[in-house]
Write a protein that holds these residues in place. Structure first.
Motif, short mmCIF file in Angstrom:
data_model
loop_
_atom_site.label_atom_id
_atom_site.label_comp_id
_atom_site.label_asym_id
_atom_site.label_seq_id
_atom_site.Cartn_x
_atom_site.Cartn_y
_atom_site.Cartn_z
N HIS A 33 48.07 54.04 27.00
CA HIS A 33 48.97 53.24 26.17
C HIS A 33 49.25 51.92 26.86
O HIS A 33 49.45 51.87 28.06
N MET A 34 49.31 50.86 26.10
CA MET A 34 49.64 49.54 26.64
C MET A 34 50.96 49.03 26.09
O MET A 34 51.33 47.88 26.32
N THR A 35 51.66 49.87 25.34
CA THR A 35 53.00 49.56 24.86
C THR A 35 53.85 50.82 25.06
O THR A 35 53.31 51.92 25.20
N PHE A 36 55.16 50.65 25.08
CA PHE A 36 56.03 51.81 25.26
C PHE A 36 55.89 52.78 24.10
O PHE A 36 55.76 52.38 22.95
N PHE A 37 55.92 54.07 24.42
CA PHE A 37 55.85 55.12 23.40
C PHE A 37 56.73 56.27 23.83
O PHE A 37 57.10 56.40 24.99
N PHE A 115 53.93 53.84 30.58
CA PHE A 115 54.57 53.28 29.38
C PHE A 115 55.27 54.33 28.53
O PHE A 115 55.49 54.13 27.35
#
Length: 159
Positions: A33-37, A115
Motif C-alpha cells: 500500500h502507498m496510502t493509509f488503509f 501505511f
C-alpha cells in the motif's frame, strides 16, 4: 485489460512475452500500500507477518506499541551519575544506548511504512505514553538541588 480497475488487477502480475505482447499471471504476494488503509491485512516488519489472523495483527500492534514506548524510555533514561570519573565506561554506555534507541526508532519507522492506520496509532500511542511516563514532569519531579540538571544521558533525537 482496458477498463480493468485496480480492484480487478489485485493479485495479477504483468509479464512481457518474447513476441512483444503482455501476459498476465496470478501471484499470491501481497500488494504494498502507498496510502493509509485500515485493516489487518498488513505486512509489518517481516514478510508474511502478521499474516491474515486477527490475533497476530493485534500482537503486531502490541509489538509496535512496545517498540515506540521503549524508544521514549531509552531517550529519557538517566543511568549515569553526575560527576562520574569513569569517562570511557560512561561513553561506551551512552554509545550503546544511542545505538539501541536509533535501532528501535528505525524499526518503528519501518513498521509505520506499512501505511496501516492501526500500526500508526499504536506507534503514536507508544511514544505518547512513553513520553508521559518518562519525559514529562507529571510523574518525575525535577531535581531541586541541581539547577538545569540533565534529564537524559542521550542527546535529543534529530528527526
Amino acid at each position: 485489460m482496458e477498463g480493468m480497475n485496480d480492484d480487478h488487477m489485485h493479485g495479477m502480475m504483468m509479464h512481457n512475452t518474447s513476441d512483444g505482447g503482455m501476459n498476465m499471471t496470478s501471484h499470491h504476494k501481497m500488494m504494498m500500500h502507498m496510502t493509509f488503509f485500515w485493516g489487518s491485512d498488513a505486512e509489518i516488519l517481516f514478510s508474511g507477518w502478521p499474516g491474515t489472523r486477527t490475533g497476530m495483527y493485534v500482537l503486531a500492534l502490541i509489538v509496535v506499541f512496545l517498540l515506540a514506548f521503549m524508544v521514549e524510555g531509552i531517550s529519557h533514561s538517566r543511568l549515569m551519575k553526575p560527576g562520574s570519573t569513569h569517562h570511557v565506561t560512561a561513553g561506551l554506555v551512552q554509545t550503546l544506548l544511542h545505538a539501541l534507541r536509533v535501532g528501535l526508532a528505525y524499526l518503528v519507522m519501518l513498521a509505520i511504512m506499512s501505511f496501516n492506520i492501526g500500526v500508526f496509532l499504536a506507534a503514536v500511542a507508544g511514544h505518547s505514553l512513553g513520553f508521559l511516563l518518562f519525559g514529562s514532569h507529571v510523574f518525575n519531579k525535577p531535581s531541586a538541588t541541581v539547577p538545569n540538571a540533565k534529564t537524559s544521558d542521550l542527546p535529543p533525537m534529530s528527526c
